[in-house]
Every structure is written in C-alpha cells, then in structure tokens.
Design a protein around this motif. Structure first.
Motif, PDB file in Angstrom:
ATOM      1  N   GLY A 111      69.320  36.714  51.193  1.00 45.98           N
ATOM      2  CA  GLY A 111      68.035  36.641  51.903  1.00 45.98           C
ATOM      3  C   GLY A 111      66.929  37.321  51.122  1.00 45.98           C
ATOM      4  N   ALA A 112      67.222  38.474  50.532  1.00 44.52           N
ATOM      5  CA  ALA A 112      66.230  39.176  49.714  1.00 44.52           C
ATOM      6  C   ALA A 112      65.869  38.348  48.485  1.00 44.52           C
ATOM      7  N   LEU A 113      66.870  37.706  47.886  1.00 43.50           N
ATOM      8  CA  LEU A 113      66.596  36.841  46.730  1.00 43.50           C
ATOM      9  C   LEU A 113      65.719  35.653  47.111  1.00 43.50           C
ATOM     10  N   CYS A 114      65.919  35.112  48.310  1.00 41.86           N
ATOM     11  CA  CYS A 114      65.056  34.018  48.769  1.00 41.86           C
ATOM     12  C   CYS A 114      63.600  34.471  48.835  1.00 41.86           C
ATOM     13  N   PHE A 115      63.365  35.676  49.330  1.00 45.96           N
ATOM     14  CA  PHE A 115      61.993  36.181  49.392  1.00 45.96           C
ATOM     15  C   PHE A 115      61.426  36.424  47.999  1.00 45.96           C
ATOM     16  N   VAL A 116      62.254  36.904  47.083  1.00 46.88           N
ATOM     17  CA  VAL A 116      61.783  37.116  45.710  1.00 46.88           C
ATOM     18  C   VAL A 116      61.420  35.778  45.068  1.00 46.88           C
ATOM     19  N   VAL A 117      62.280  34.772  45.268  1.00 45.45           N
ATOM     20  CA  VAL A 117      62.001  33.436  44.703  1.00 45.45           C
ATOM     21  C   VAL A 117      60.736  32.854  45.330  1.00 45.45           C
ATOM     22  N   ALA A 118      60.591  32.997  46.652  1.00 47.91           N
ATOM     23  CA  ALA A 118      59.391  32.473  47.314  1.00 47.91           C
ATOM     24  C   ALA A 118      58.137  33.151  46.787  1.00 47.91           C
ATOM     25  N   ASP A 119      58.192  34.477  46.620  1.00 45.68           N
ATOM     26  CA  ASP A 119      57.031  35.187  46.079  1.00 45.68           C
ATOM     27  C   ASP A 119      56.753  34.782  44.629  1.00 45.68           C
ATOM     28  N   GLY A 120      57.803  34.548  43.865  1.00 48.37           N
ATOM     29  CA  GLY A 120      57.627  34.071  42.483  1.00 48.37           C
ATOM     30  C   GLY A 120      56.980  32.686  42.434  1.00 48.37           C
ATOM     31  N   LEU A 121      57.385  31.809  43.357  1.00 51.53           N
ATOM     32  CA  LEU A 121      56.765  30.481  43.418  1.00 51.53           C
ATOM     33  C   LEU A 121      55.300  30.560  43.828  1.00 51.53           C
ATOM     34  N   VAL A 122      54.990  31.476  44.744  1.00 49.39           N
ATOM     35  CA  VAL A 122      53.587  31.659  45.134  1.00 49.39           C
ATOM     36  C   VAL A 122      52.782  32.114  43.927  1.00 49.39           C
ATOM     37  N   TYR A 123      53.308  33.046  43.160  1.00 45.32           N
ATOM     38  CA  TYR A 123      52.616  33.524  41.958  1.00 45.32           C
ATOM     39  C   TYR A 123      52.419  32.389  40.961  1.00 45.32           C
ATOM     40  N   HIS A 124      53.479  31.594  40.756  1.00 39.29           N
ATOM     41  CA  HIS A 124      53.410  30.513  39.773  1.00 39.29           C
ATOM     42  C   HIS A 124      52.390  29.441  40.177  1.00 39.29           C
ATOM     43  N   HIS A 125      52.364  29.089  41.463  1.00 39.21           N
ATOM     44  CA  HIS A 125      51.504  27.979  41.898  1.00 39.21           C
ATOM     45  C   HIS A 125      50.109  28.412  42.345  1.00 39.21           C
ATOM     46  N   TYR A 126      49.952  29.634  42.840  1.00 36.02           N
ATOM     47  CA  TYR A 126      48.681  29.990  43.453  1.00 36.02           C
ATOM     48  C   TYR A 126      48.005  31.217  42.840  1.00 36.02           C
ATOM     49  N   GLY A 127      48.660  31.933  41.932  1.00 29.41           N
ATOM     50  CA  GLY A 127      48.004  33.030  41.233  1.00 29.41           C
ATOM     51  C   GLY A 127      48.383  34.403  41.772  1.00 29.41           C
ATOM     52  N   THR A 128      47.760  35.411  41.119  1.00 26.83           N
ATOM     53  CA  THR A 128      48.116  36.805  41.378  1.00 26.83           C
ATOM     54  C   THR A 128      47.715  37.269  42.771  1.00 26.83           C
ATOM     55  N   GLN A 129      46.501  36.951  43.198  1.00 29.49           N
ATOM     56  CA  GLN A 129      46.042  37.416  44.512  1.00 29.49           C
ATOM     57  C   GLN A 129      46.900  36.837  45.628  1.00 29.49           C
ATOM     58  N   ALA A 130      47.222  35.574  45.534  1.00 29.82           N
ATOM     59  CA  ALA A 130      48.073  34.952  46.559  1.00 29.82           C
ATOM     60  C   ALA A 130      49.476  35.550  46.527  1.00 29.82           C
ATOM     61  N   ALA A 131      49.969  35.885  45.325  1.00 29.84           N
ATOM     62  CA  ALA A 131      51.298  36.481  45.204  1.00 29.84           C
ATOM     63  C   ALA A 131      51.331  37.866  45.840  1.00 29.84           C
ATOM     64  N   ILE A 132      50.280  38.658  45.625  1.00 27.19           N
ATOM     65  CA  ILE A 132      50.214  39.993  46.238  1.00 27.19           C
ATOM     66  C   ILE A 132      50.161  39.863  47.756  1.00 27.19           C
ATOM     67  N   LEU A 133      49.371  38.915  48.249  1.00 21.15           N
ATOM     68  CA  LEU A 133      49.297  38.673  49.688  1.00 21.15           C
ATOM     69  C   LEU A 133      50.646  38.199  50.232  1.00 21.15           C
ATOM     70  N   ALA A 134      51.300  37.308  49.510  1.00 16.54           N
ATOM     71  CA  ALA A 134      52.612  36.801  49.940  1.00 16.54           C
ATOM     72  C   ALA A 134      53.651  37.918  49.951  1.00 16.54           C
ATOM     73  N   LEU A 135      53.622  38.790  48.952  1.00 13.16           N
ATOM     74  CA  LEU A 135      54.552  39.923  48.900  1.00 13.16           C
ATOM     75  C   LEU A 135      54.317  40.850  50.091  1.00 13.16           C
ATOM     76  N   PHE A 136      53.053  41.130  50.370  1.00  8.35           N
ATOM     77  CA  PHE A 136      52.723  41.975  51.519  1.00  8.35           C
ATOM     78  C   PHE A 136      53.178  41.334  52.825  1.00  8.35           C
ATOM     79  N   LEU A 137      52.897  40.042  52.983  1.00 12.10           N
ATOM     80  CA  LEU A 137      53.271  39.341  54.218  1.00 12.10           C
ATOM     81  C   LEU A 137      54.787  39.234  54.375  1.00 12.10           C
TER      82      LEU A 137
END
Length: 157
Positions: free
Chosen positions: A35-61
């Motif tokens: 489950g933790a790996l799923c969140f890491v992968v999801a946050d990595g995909l957010v970073y890859h597709h939407y950039g740093t600010q979206a990745a920080i927001l996704a990590l926080f959320l």
C-alpha cells in the motif's frame, strides 16, 4: 488511458491494501508495504505528469488521507467488534479442591517440593507449599485458597 485515472486507481488500490493490512492480516506487513508503494508510485506519476508543485500537493494529500484513515479507524468501533468479548470464568478445579477452605488441616501425602498432594479433611487434593519443602506425612494447614490453588504451610507442634 488518462494519467489522472491511473493515479486515482493506484491510490484506491493503496487504500485497499492498507485496509487489508489493518483488518485481515494485521502485523503481517506485506499488504502495508504494498500500500505504501502504491502511494509512492502514485506520487511519482503525479510528479512525472504534472510537475513539482502538483507532486508536493499530492504527497501532502496522500499523507493526510492515510493519517485521517488511521485516525478514523482507531476511533471507529471496528476494532471493538473484531476483538474477543468473552470472559473465561471456568476453572479446572475438582469439587474436592473447591470445597477446601482456609484454616482446614490435613497431612501431606507426598513430599511437597512446592507442589504435591495432601489429604485435607478426608479429601485428596493437589496443594502448593506457601514456603519451602514439606516432607510426606507432615501435618499441614491451609493458609490461602485461590480458585484451584491451595496454599498450605506446615503446622508447628
């Protein structure tokens, strides 16, 4: 497929894996790690597709979602419903052991090397020495009774 849909699916799978870890296999670890790996992968995909600010927001959320889920789970009655509520009040004591009272007298049938057999008021029962060793045939007195445990001491004559 749309990247946002893939990310949402991965987050849902991660939440389900955390639920499996909490409810089905607590302490096992593999579903929680997955489950933790799923969140890491999801946050990595957010970073890859939407950039740093979206990745920080996704990590926080995602951290907030996991912490809120843990808080809700700890406050819910789910753990109480899953836990054992029965109290075991039975004993393995014989009727002879249950009839023995404090102050009764008898004699040791075997050497009481802390535990042995004694005859108390005509009943053969298992007893425990309250002090040291008591030799066979020694007069004894019951000093305490706790469920099936009868504590005895030698009588000083």
């Amino acid at each position: 497929m749309e990247p946002l849909l893939v990310i949402a699916i991965i987050v849902i799978v991660g939440l389900l894996l955390f639920a499996v870890e909490a409810l089905v296999t607590p302490g096992f670890g593999i579903p929680g790690i997955a489950g933790a790996l799923c969140f890491v992968v999801a946050d990595g995909l957010v970073y890859h597709h939407y950039g740093t600010q979206a990745a920080i927001l996704a990590l926080f959320l995602s951290t907030l979602v996991v912490l809120l889920g843990l808080w809700w789970f700890s406050r819910s009655k789910t753990l109480e419903r899953m836990s054992l509520q029965a109290n075991i009040d039975s004993t393995n004591a014989t009727t002879a052991q249950l009839s023995v009272r404090r102050g009764q007298r008898g004699r040791a049938l075997t050497r009481l090397a802390l535990i042995g057999n004694a005859e108390i008021e005509g009943k053969n029962v298992e007893v425990k020495s309250a002090g040291g060793f008591i030799d066979e045939g020694t007069p004894i007195e019951v000093c305490a009774v706790e469920d099936a445990l009868i504590l005895v001491r030698p009588i000083k004559e």
